[in-house]
Write a protein that holds these residues in place. Structure first.
Motif, PDB file in Angstrom:
ATOM      1  N   TYR A 281      32.946  17.589  23.658  1.00 32.53           N
ATOM      2  CA  TYR A 281      34.081  18.386  24.126  1.00 32.53           C
ATOM      3  C   TYR A 281      34.897  17.601  25.143  1.00 32.53           C
ATOM      4  CZ  TYR A 281      32.708  22.793  21.930  1.00 32.53           C
ATOM      5  OH  TYR A 281      32.433  23.779  21.034  1.00 32.53           O
TER       6      TYR A 281
ATOM      7  N   LEU B  89      33.904  28.168  23.684  1.00 37.90           N
ATOM      8  CA  LEU B  89      35.335  28.162  24.013  1.00 37.90           C
ATOM      9  C   LEU B  89      35.530  28.111  25.529  1.00 37.90           C
ATOM     10  CD1 LEU B  89      37.252  30.640  21.695  1.00 37.90           C
ATOM     11  CD2 LEU B  89      37.656  28.216  22.032  1.00 37.90           C
TER      12      LEU B  89
ATOM     13  N   GLN C  70      30.126  30.832  19.730  1.00 37.55           N
ATOM     14  CA  GLN C  70      31.565  30.654  19.796  1.00 37.55           C
ATOM     15  C   GLN C  70      32.209  30.908  21.157  1.00 37.55           C
ATOM     16  OE1 GLN C  70      34.296  31.239  16.672  1.00 37.55           O
ATOM     17  NE2 GLN C  70      34.789  33.220  17.512  1.00 37.55           N
TER      18      GLN C  70
ATOM     19  N   THR D 232      35.800  24.729  13.052  1.00 34.73           N
ATOM     20  CA  THR D 232      34.494  25.175  13.517  1.00 34.73           C
ATOM     21  C   THR D 232      34.449  26.677  13.695  1.00 34.73           C
ATOM     22  OG1 THR D 232      34.971  23.418  15.051  1.00 34.73           O
ATOM     23  CG2 THR D 232      32.735  24.222  15.003  1.00 34.73           C
ATOM     24  N   ARG D 233      35.582  27.255  14.042  1.00 35.03           N
ATOM     25  CA  ARG D 233      35.550  28.644  14.473  1.00 35.03           C
ATOM     26  C   ARG D 233      36.146  29.639  13.505  1.00 35.03           C
ATOM     27  NH1 ARG D 233      35.303  25.429  18.475  1.00 35.03           N
ATOM     28  NH2 ARG D 233      33.897  25.970  20.163  1.00 35.03           N
TER      29      ARG D 233
ATOM     30  N   TRP E 222      35.098  24.593  26.562  1.00 32.20           N
ATOM     31  CA  TRP E 222      36.349  23.915  26.197  1.00 32.20           C
ATOM     32  C   TRP E 222      37.364  24.104  27.309  1.00 32.20           C
ATOM     33  CZ3 TRP E 222      41.051  22.578  24.158  1.00 32.20           C
ATOM     34  CH2 TRP E 222      41.089  21.876  22.956  1.00 32.20           C
TER      35      TRP E 222
ATOM     36  N   TYR F 276      36.888  15.229  23.159  1.00 36.43           N
ATOM     37  CA  TYR F 276      37.872  16.013  22.410  1.00 36.43           C
ATOM     38  C   TYR F 276      39.052  16.426  23.293  1.00 36.43           C
ATOM     39  CZ  TYR F 276      36.896  17.886  17.702  1.00 36.43           C
ATOM     40  OH  TYR F 276      36.815  18.092  16.372  1.00 36.43           O
TER      41      TYR F 276
ATOM     42  N   THR G 155      38.658  22.244  16.124  1.00 34.26           N
ATOM     43  CA  THR G 155      38.216  23.449  16.823  1.00 34.26           C
ATOM     44  C   THR G 155      38.415  24.667  15.913  1.00 34.26           C
ATOM     45  OG1 THR G 155      39.017  22.376  18.806  1.00 34.26           O
ATOM     46  CG2 THR G 155      38.395  24.667  19.006  1.00 34.26           C
TER      47      THR G 155
END
Lengths: 139, 706
Positions: free
Chosen positions: B189, B103, B99, B304-305, B106, B192, B301
């Motif tokens: 990503y 991030l 995770q 997923t988290r 991202w 995205y 997002t």
């Protein structure tokens, strides 16, 4: 007195939109029918038999020492799943992914409960980290 | 030591992004009132802030990589995901294996887009700055601030661990079993996060009150780039799922798979809305779709988290989930409020007449794509809703998606195939219908041929028919382009032979519409095929999906060494079982000799690998890929003495078409991307001609030939 053509057109578009949304709603509701699968624990399944006739997912821990291989091909298995309070006998058709049923490991199976209280499973959910995904889905 | 530097880099990013956002806000607010020299100076400082923000994200990501490579287990992320026995490649990719690191990726990509966007204006300001640009930068800035804060306060990978462990478990075994790990997440990503640009410009258009859709033109290349990357990311993800997870499929309507598909659907709709030319081109639709796309990206997002849905991709529960959910809701509410405030801009002020067949079909396609997205979204979120209402955990079976999403997807493809028979000018219905005769005949022939030769369900037959319809349409456009004159847009203008009784086509009609018929040069060749290629790709995917999901045959059994398992004419003989192990794990390989009739197809080696650090066994499939079908073998168990093995053998027909189609769609997007520079001058010439016809969008069609 005539209606403004722009407004009339907007009203038409609104009606069309409403009809579309209604049709979509109908499609979704009919699509969802029978495709919901609930997660249950052994206690829930055994305490509430009548509502447990549908297809469901059963989650818990494999009872150590309970795993038996029923036939030579290794594609029929029997084991017990427990939530610490009650436990359910599971008969699995089709081979399970490796390591799924090591004693004391968490497992989730999908199938139906038969009249004798044995859970007939045809899908084993593979566990990755803390989550599951179906093994051998059709797509 | 490096950990502390990483913490500082992240900590620097928060104030840098805040200052940058405020500076852009200042630029946006001073807008037209200030002298241009002062404005340019302000913008320059703001651009420096964008550089600093990018530098902070870059530094943090680089330092995390350094920690991973140096096995600095004092850093929490490395302690949780690093490992001494992990190959260098998978150590590098483990930055996005969990995770907090993902991030950070991202964030890094977001700041890259922010920087590119800031600099893209640098080139443009000399020729008069677009007022929307600083507002778009503010929007991107707000998103950047949020993600920097999230990384710093809720998911800081650089937290130190005491006492320092001597080793780590390495990334999830599934994430170090295939080379695609280095490509799929970054591509996905990049696609995205890139959706932030059209979103930012859409919001900017609402704020500045700019009516029309000039912003769609500005962001066209950004949209196409993100869309292409997202397409490639999704296709690679499907391939990875097929090649690693060992269950023989590539798409299971998993919530996180859906989360990548949803923004793709709305972004595709947005690309097509940009092509509608009449009625001031539906600015409301465009803003709504751009917003929906980015909100779906954020929601994906979040899914997923948050641990909210059960999925193979889902990371563990953490405070990141609720924070993200709050941000998603905030964005959605904010845009809704803005739209309510500026509502009058979103509806066309005047009633326009003369809607072309092409516009109608484009719109119908857009509605169809949005419907598809709504249906998939419902199926994805229903378990959450149902849990909130009844308190029971549940999930939606794939049957739901087969029943609802598949028919809508096929309907969308029929619309796409029909739209390819229209041209930009008004076409008589009979002309369009005439062009559709051949594709329809081909589709019916395909359905008949498949129906006679293989037993198939109605949906499978429909999929083959629709794919044939689209492919025939593509060929028709392609052939017509070669043999007939092409109009100013590289568009085929010759009516099909069957439509000859009414020789009406844009080429002859156009002079009636316009006082001065423009004759700009034809579009460059490659660009003309961008849309055709993308549509052909979708049809190829449809064939691959229909064939592989309907005609796959598989068997699973325990066999002794020397015994065989036979599936669909392919025989696999277990020649032996090899075991090998080292300090970092153990693997068992089953050697399977494949034969089809008299032909020897070689040996394939499915494996079981045990990862002691994570106490996990992974079954790695062995795949023999050919154009017509794949032989797919997995081993699910091996006897202690190696005398027998439980083997699953499957023959998956035409599954390769799914990846091929994905590649074609991506290529189509990239071709369209390369187009603008080449045709800008031609487009500019035409825009002047367009002005009197009231078309607000100078944008030339993405799907030319459509």
């Amino acid at each position: 007195m005539s209606v403004d053509p722009l407004r009339r057109r907007r009203r038409g578009a609104l009606c069309l939109g409403a009809a579309g949304v209604a049709a979509l709603g109908l499609l979704v509701v009919s699509g969802l029918r029978g495709t919901l699968v609930y997660y249950r624990t052994p206690s829930e399944v055994l305490d509430d038999r009548p509502s447990s006739t549908d297809r469901m997912r059963l989650g818990g821990t494999v009872v150590p020492g309970s795993l038996q291989i029923l036939d030579g091909t290794g594609t029929r298995l029997r084991f017990r799943i427990t939530d610490g309070r009650r436990d359910v006998m599971v008969e699995q058709r089709g081979a399970a992914p490796p390591g799924t049923f090591a004693a004391g490991r968490d497992a989730v199976v999908e199938g139906v409960l038969d009249a004798d209280g044995v859970f007939e499973s045809d899908t084993v959910m593979v566990k990755h980290s803390n989550e599951y995904r179906p093994a051998g889905s059709s797509r | 030591m490096i950990g502390a530097a990483g913490r500082s880099a992240l900590a620097l990013g928060v104030p840098a992004s805040v200052v940058g956002t405020l500076l852009w806000l200042r630029v946006a607010l001073t807008g037209g009132s200030a002298r241009s020299a002062r404005l340019a100076k302000l913008a320059r400082v703001a651009r420096v802030a964008s550089w600093v923000t990018f530098g902070a994200a870059c530094g943090a990501a680089g330092l995390l990589e350094a920690c991973l490579l140096r096995h600095d287990f004092g850093v929490r992320y490395v302690a949780e995901n690093g490992g001494r026995g992990v190959p260098v490649y998978y150590t590098v990719t483990s930055m996005w294996a969990a995770q907090d690191g993902s991030l950070l990726l991202w964030l890094l990509i977001l700041t890259v887009y922010g920087l590119l966007l800031a600099r893209s204006a640098a080139a443009r300001t000399s020729g008069g700055a677009a007022p929307a640009h600083p507002w778009a930068m503010v929007v991107v800035g707000v998103v950047t601030v949020f993600f920097f804060a999230l990384s710093t306060f809720a998911a800081n990978p650089f937290e130190s661990v005491h006492p320092m462990p001597t080793g780590g478990p390495g990334p999830n075994p599934l994430l170090r079993s295939h080379a695609a790990m280095g490509v799929h997440p970054p591509l996905l990503y990049a696609g995205y996060v890139g959706m932030v640009v059209p979103f930012a410009y859409g919001v900017a258009a609402l704020i500045t009150g700019e009516s029309g859709r000039g912003w769609l033109h500005t962001t066209r290349r950004w949209m196409l780039l993100s869309w292409s990357l997202l397409t490639a990311g999704i296709a690679l993800g499907a391939w990875w799922s097929y090649a690693v997870l060992g269950w023989g499929g590539y798409w299971s309507w998993d919530p996180v798979e859906n989360a990548s598909l949803l923004p793709w659907l709305t972004a595709t709709a947005l690309l097509h809305v940009a092509m509608v030319r009449r009625g001031h081109g539906l600015p409301g639709w465009a803003v709504a779709l751009a917003t929906a796309t980015f909100v779906l990206v954020l929601a994906g997002t979040f899914l997923t988290r948050s641990g909210a849905v059960a999925s193979v991709h889902a990371f563990a529960r953490s405070p990141v989930g609720p924070t993200l959910l709050g941000f998603v809701l905030l964005i959605a509410t904010g845009v809704a409020a803005l739209a309510a405030w500026r509502g009058q801009l979103l509806s066309p002020a005047t009633l326009r007449s003369g809607v072309t067949a092409r516009d109608t079909l484009l719109l119908a396609g857009v509605v169809s794509l949005v419907t598809l997205a709504a249906v998939v979204l419902t199926g994805t979120l229903f378990p959450l809703l149902s849990q909130a209402l009844t308190g029971q955990r549940s999930s939606v079976d794939t049957a739901y998606f087969d029943r609802t999403a598949v028919p809508i997807a096929l309907a969308t493809m029929v619309l796409a195939g029909s739209a390819m028979a229209t041209s930009r000018r008004d076409d008589a219905v009979s002309t369009v219908a005439g062009r559709l005769v051949t594709p329809t005949a081909v589709a019916l022939a395909a359905v008949a041929a498949v129906g006679i030769s293989v037993r198939s369900g109605p949906m499978t037959l429909a999929a083959f028919g629709v794919a044939a319809f689209v492919l025939a349409g593509v060929c028709r456009c392609r052939l017509a382009a070669r043999t007939s004159p092409v109009d100013s847009h590289g568009r085929v203008t010759r009516p099909s032979r069957r439509a000859l009784p009414r020789p009406v086509s844009s080429r002859w009609v156009r002079p009636l519409h316009r006082s001065a018929p423009p004759t700009p040069p034809p579009a460059p060749r490659p660009a003309r095929y961008a849309g055709l290629l993308a549509h052909a790709g979708v049809a190829v995917v449809a064939v691959g999906v229909a064939a592989s999901s309907s005609y796959t045959s598989a068997d699973e059994r325990q066999i002794l060494a020397g015994q065989v398992i036979t599936v669909h004419g392919v025989t696999a003989r277990l020649s032996g079982v090899d075991r090998h192990g080292d300090a970092h794990g153990m693997a068992v390989t089953a050697r399977l000799r494949l034969r089809r009739g008299e032909h020897d197809l070689g040996t394939i080696r499915p494996r079981l690998r045990y990862f002691p650090d994570r106490d996990m066994t992974v079954s790695l499939p062995a795949i023999r890929t050919r154009l017509t079908s794949d032989v797919y073998a997995t081993v699910t168990g091996v006897a202690e003495d190696g005398a027998n093995a439980t083997v699953r053998l499957a023959v998956n027909p035409l599954v390769g078409l799914v990846w091929l189609g994905g590649g074609l769609i991506t290529l189509g997007g990239l071709l369209a991307l390369g187009r603008r520079a080449a045709t800008r001058r031609a487009a500019a010439t035409e825009d002047r001609h367009e002005a009197d016809t009231g078309s607000a969008v100078p944008d030339r069609s993405t799907l030319s030939g459509v």
